[in-house]
Design a protein around this motif. Structure first.
Motif, mmCIF file in Angstrom:
data_model
loop_
_atom_site.group_PDB
_atom_site.id
_atom_site.type_symbol
_atom_site.label_atom_id
_atom_site.label_comp_id
_atom_site.label_asym_id
_atom_site.label_seq_id
_atom_site.Cartn_x
_atom_site.Cartn_y
_atom_site.Cartn_z
ATOM 1 N N SER A 87 -107.600 180.206 81.450
ATOM 2 C CA SER A 87 -108.819 180.325 82.249
ATOM 3 C C SER A 87 -108.522 180.114 83.731
ATOM 4 C CB SER A 87 -109.866 179.319 81.773
ATOM 5 O OG SER A 87 -109.363 177.997 81.793
ATOM 6 N N ALA A 88 -107.655 179.158 84.074
ATOM 7 C CA ALA A 88 -107.298 178.941 85.478
ATOM 8 C C ALA A 88 -106.538 180.147 86.028
ATOM 9 C CB ALA A 88 -106.457 177.671 85.620
ATOM 10 N N PHE A 89 -105.686 180.734 85.205
ATOM 11 C CA PHE A 89 -104.902 181.873 85.675
ATOM 12 C C PHE A 89 -105.784 183.090 85.908
ATOM 13 C CE2 PHE A 89 -101.661 185.279 85.214
ATOM 14 C CZ PHE A 89 -100.800 184.851 86.209
ATOM 15 N N ARG A 90 -106.848 183.240 85.132
ATOM 16 C CA ARG A 90 -107.765 184.359 85.366
ATOM 17 C C ARG A 90 -108.391 184.257 86.757
ATOM 18 N NH1 ARG A 90 -108.970 183.684 79.834
ATOM 19 N NH2 ARG A 90 -110.764 182.344 80.270
ATOM 20 N N HIS A 91 -108.733 183.059 87.177
ATOM 21 C CA HIS A 91 -109.286 182.879 88.521
ATOM 22 C C HIS A 91 -108.233 183.194 89.587
ATOM 23 C CE1 HIS A 91 -113.026 181.340 87.057
ATOM 24 N NE2 HIS A 91 -112.473 180.297 86.474
ATOM 25 N N LEU A 92 -106.989 182.854 89.300
ATOM 26 C CA LEU A 92 -105.906 183.163 90.239
ATOM 27 C C LEU A 92 -105.700 184.675 90.346
ATOM 28 C CD1 LEU A 92 -103.718 181.883 92.067
ATOM 29 C CD2 LEU A 92 -102.182 181.963 90.087
ATOM 30 N N ILE A 93 -105.799 185.368 89.226
ATOM 31 C CA ILE A 93 -105.693 186.830 89.243
ATOM 32 C C ILE A 93 -106.791 187.435 90.117
ATOM 33 C CG2 ILE A 93 -105.966 188.911 87.829
ATOM 34 C CD1 ILE A 93 -104.558 187.449 85.551
ATOM 35 N N GLU A 94 -108.008 186.913 89.992
ATOM 36 C CA GLU A 94 -109.121 187.422 90.802
ATOM 37 C C GLU A 94 -108.853 187.208 92.290
ATOM 38 O OE1 GLU A 94 -112.514 185.387 89.332
ATOM 39 O OE2 GLU A 94 -112.482 186.372 87.363
ATOM 40 N N ALA A 95 -108.283 186.042 92.625
ATOM 41 C CA ALA A 95 -107.955 185.782 94.027
ATOM 42 C C ALA A 95 -106.897 186.748 94.527
ATOM 43 C CB ALA A 95 -107.470 184.337 94.188
ATOM 44 N N GLU A 96 -105.917 187.040 93.688
ATOM 45 C CA GLU A 96 -104.866 187.975 94.082
ATOM 46 C C GLU A 96 -105.407 189.398 94.180
ATOM 47 O OE1 GLU A 96 -101.271 189.788 91.812
ATOM 48 O OE2 GLU A 96 -100.725 187.709 92.307
ATOM 49 N N ASN A 97 -106.346 189.760 93.297
ATOM 50 C CA ASN A 97 -106.931 191.101 93.338
ATOM 51 C C ASN A 97 -107.640 191.370 94.660
ATOM 52 O OD1 ASN A 97 -106.034 191.794 90.792
ATOM 53 N ND2 ASN A 97 -107.954 191.219 89.770
ATOM 54 N N SER A 98 -108.183 190.308 95.273
ATOM 55 C CA SER A 98 -108.875 190.477 96.552
ATOM 56 C C SER A 98 -107.901 190.561 97.722
ATOM 57 C CB SER A 98 -109.855 189.320 96.767
ATOM 58 O OG SER A 98 -109.157 188.100 96.948
ATOM 59 N N ARG A 99 -106.625 190.278 97.466
ATOM 60 C CA ARG A 99 -105.594 190.317 98.521
ATOM 61 C C ARG A 99 -104.327 190.982 97.977
ATOM 62 N NH1 ARG A 99 -105.765 183.979 99.195
ATOM 63 N NH2 ARG A 99 -103.882 184.297 100.427
ATOM 64 N N PRO A 100 -104.433 192.232 97.526
ATOM 65 C CA PRO A 100 -103.293 192.880 96.851
ATOM 66 C C PRO A 100 -102.058 193.008 97.741
ATOM 67 C CG PRO A 100 -104.995 194.482 97.425
ATOM 68 C CD PRO A 100 -105.588 193.134 97.646
ATOM 69 N N GLU A 101 -102.260 192.988 99.055
ATOM 70 C CA GLU A 101 -101.108 193.133 99.951
ATOM 71 C C GLU A 101 -100.176 191.922 99.885
ATOM 72 O OE1 GLU A 101 -104.165 190.758 102.080
ATOM 73 O OE2 GLU A 101 -104.165 192.574 100.838
ATOM 74 N N GLN A 102 -100.651 190.804 99.309
ATOM 75 C CA GLN A 102 -99.822 189.604 99.230
ATOM 76 C C GLN A 102 -99.145 189.443 97.877
ATOM 77 O OE1 GLN A 102 -102.667 186.514 100.550
ATOM 78 N NE2 GLN A 102 -101.334 186.307 102.325
ATOM 79 N N ALA A 103 -99.358 190.381 96.979
ATOM 80 C CA ALA A 103 -98.803 190.263 95.630
ATOM 81 C C ALA A 103 -97.292 190.139 95.650
ATOM 82 C CB ALA A 103 -99.216 191.473 94.784
ATOM 83 N N ASP A 104 -96.635 190.876 96.542
ATOM 84 C CA ASP A 104 -95.174 190.859 96.592
ATOM 85 C C ASP A 104 -94.615 189.583 97.208
ATOM 86 O OD1 ASP A 104 -95.082 193.337 95.411
ATOM 87 O OD2 ASP A 104 -94.959 194.422 97.317
ATOM 88 N N SER A 105 -95.489 188.723 97.753
ATOM 89 C CA SER A 105 -95.021 187.491 98.382
ATOM 90 C C SER A 105 -94.765 186.378 97.374
ATOM 91 C CB SER A 105 -96.052 186.995 99.411
ATOM 92 O OG SER A 105 -96.241 187.950 100.437
ATOM 93 N N LEU A 106 -95.270 186.545 96.148
ATOM 94 C CA LEU A 106 -95.034 185.539 95.125
ATOM 95 C C LEU A 106 -93.571 185.558 94.692
ATOM 96 C CD1 LEU A 106 -98.226 185.989 92.912
ATOM 97 C CD2 LEU A 106 -97.627 183.969 94.264
ATOM 98 N N ARG A 107 -93.041 184.382 94.365
ATOM 99 C CA ARG A 107 -91.634 184.239 93.957
ATOM 100 C C ARG A 107 -91.529 183.695 92.540
ATOM 101 N NH1 ARG A 107 -91.345 187.243 97.307
ATOM 102 N NH2 ARG A 107 -90.333 187.125 99.356
ATOM 103 N N LEU A 108 -92.548 183.932 91.723
ATOM 104 C CA LEU A 108 -92.593 183.351 90.392
ATOM 105 C C LEU A 108 -91.484 183.888 89.492
ATOM 106 C CD1 LEU A 108 -96.438 183.459 89.688
ATOM 107 C CD2 LEU A 108 -95.062 181.520 90.471
ATOM 108 N N ARG A 109 -90.821 182.951 88.836
ATOM 109 C CA ARG A 109 -89.808 183.291 87.843
ATOM 110 C C ARG A 109 -90.365 183.158 86.437
ATOM 111 N NH1 ARG A 109 -84.882 181.008 85.464
ATOM 112 N NH2 ARG A 109 -85.399 178.868 86.031
ATOM 113 N N TYR A 110 -91.224 182.168 86.246
ATOM 114 C CA TYR A 110 -91.895 181.956 84.969
ATOM 115 C C TYR A 110 -93.364 181.641 85.194
ATOM 116 C CZ TYR A 110 -87.529 181.486 82.287
ATOM 117 O OH TYR A 110 -86.326 181.721 81.678
ATOM 118 N N VAL A 111 -94.210 182.192 84.325
ATOM 119 C CA VAL A 111 -95.590 181.730 84.182
ATOM 120 C C VAL A 111 -95.711 181.250 82.743
ATOM 121 C CG1 VAL A 111 -98.031 182.299 84.257
ATOM 122 C CG2 VAL A 111 -96.458 183.381 85.876
#
Length: 322
Positions: free
Chosen positions: A276-300
């Motif tokens: 549920s928390a990650f769904r809210h994070l996805i919504e935040a990222e959807n509103s700022r798609p230009e920043q998607a490539d700035s994430l450095r996640l190796r694991y979720v």
């Protein structure tokens, strides 16, 4: 490439079940959380262990501060199988407090200051707590009962034990000793305390080392309340492997936009979330798609709730996931 993992619901139960299913060879492996941390801090003393905004603590500093608290607790006759409450807001002090309690041989009992005071007092009574680590704010929660409880201010405990630097802690703790007691939500009745041992936690990480390969380049977040068992995975996943733990302020954890900013700014590589928390994070990222490539996640890594993989389709297409 980002990897997605899932920890089943009932995380405390999973820690105990995994931990009880693997034998520890005491001749070749660590058997307690603080022993493992001590060895890691000796390997990477100058690396940053904790970051909190502009504040940072190295492994050497975290080790020294937690030693001070452990000596203070020992002077107050705290020891193995004692239950010590800790009521602090999210900060480096919270992590050093937990570590100091473990080094004294005691088990920590999380008392989240965001919870109602009545609930906290009920847990203190139920767990048989005599000592509580607090700060100047949370101390007031227990002022009416100071005659019954030994309240130790975390700021007073630092550098006040009088022990010599590098002096050994005279504590004999085994894998069978309790490391912490976490209480259930109480949604179906009275909250119940679940005791988890050092061996349970050590075995959990030893059993998953080959799967994840956590290391000192990883950056984790302490996103969840330390009264929620997912926090155990977050804290020690970082600190047992020489990684960095970015402590997330409570207010930021409740703002997906601010949390997304933190993930980018801190270059987080291991993110642990409820679906549920990650769904809210996805919504935040959807509103700022230009920043998607700035994430450095190796694991979720997901846990705490059931996961519907369909909810991740858009995020997976954007980032590419194994």
């Amino acid at each position: 490439m980002t990897h997605v993992g899932f920890v089943p619901d009932g995380y405390v139960r999973e820690i105990k079940e995994i931990g009880n299913g693997i034998e520890i060879n005491s001749d070749s492996m660590v058997t307690t959380i603080n022993q493992w941390f001590q060895e890691q801090s000796q390997k990477t003393p100058d690396r940053i262990a904790i970051s909190f905004g502009e504040q940072e603590l190295s492994y050497f500093q975290l080790n020294a501060i937690s030693d001070d608290l452990a000596h203070r607790l020992l002077a107050d006759r705290v020891g193995p199988e004692s239950r010590v409450g800790i009521c602090l807001k999210r900060s480096p002090d919270l992590v050093s407090g937990i570590l100091g309690i473990l080094k004294a041989g005691a088990a920590y009992v999380p008392l989240d200051p965001e919870h109602p005071v009545e609930r906290l007092e009920n847990m203190v009574h139920d767990a048989g707590i005599e000592t509580i680590i607090c700060d100047e704010v949370t101390r007031s929660y227990f002022n009416d009962s100071e005659s019954k409880w030994n309240l130790i201010s975390i700021s007073d405990a630092e550098n006040s034990s009088g022990h010599s630097e590098g002096s050994l802690l005279p504590v004999n703790v085994s894998s069978d000793n309790a490391a912490y007691v976490i209480y259930t939500s109480g949604s179906t009745g009275q909250p119940k305390g679940c005791v988890v041992t050092h061996g349970n936690v050590v075995r959990l990480f030893q059993s998953t080392e080959a799967l994840f390969g956590f290391n000192q380049t990883d950056v984790w977040t302490l996103f969840h309340s330390f009264a929620f068992d997912f926090s155990v995975w977050e804290i020690w996943g970082a600190l047992l492997y020489g990684g960095r733990l970015a402590v997330v302020p409570y207010e930021v954890s409740r703002s997906p936009d601010e949390f997304l900013d933190l993930l980018i700014r801190e270059e987080v590589t291991v993110l642990n979330q409820t679906p549920s928390a990650f769904r809210h994070l996805i919504e935040a990222e959807n509103s700022r798609p230009e920043q998607a490539d700035s994430l450095r996640l190796r694991y979720v890594i997901f846990g705490g709730e059931g996961l519907d993989p369909r909810s991740l389709r858009g995020w997976v297409r954007r980032h590419g996931v194994e």
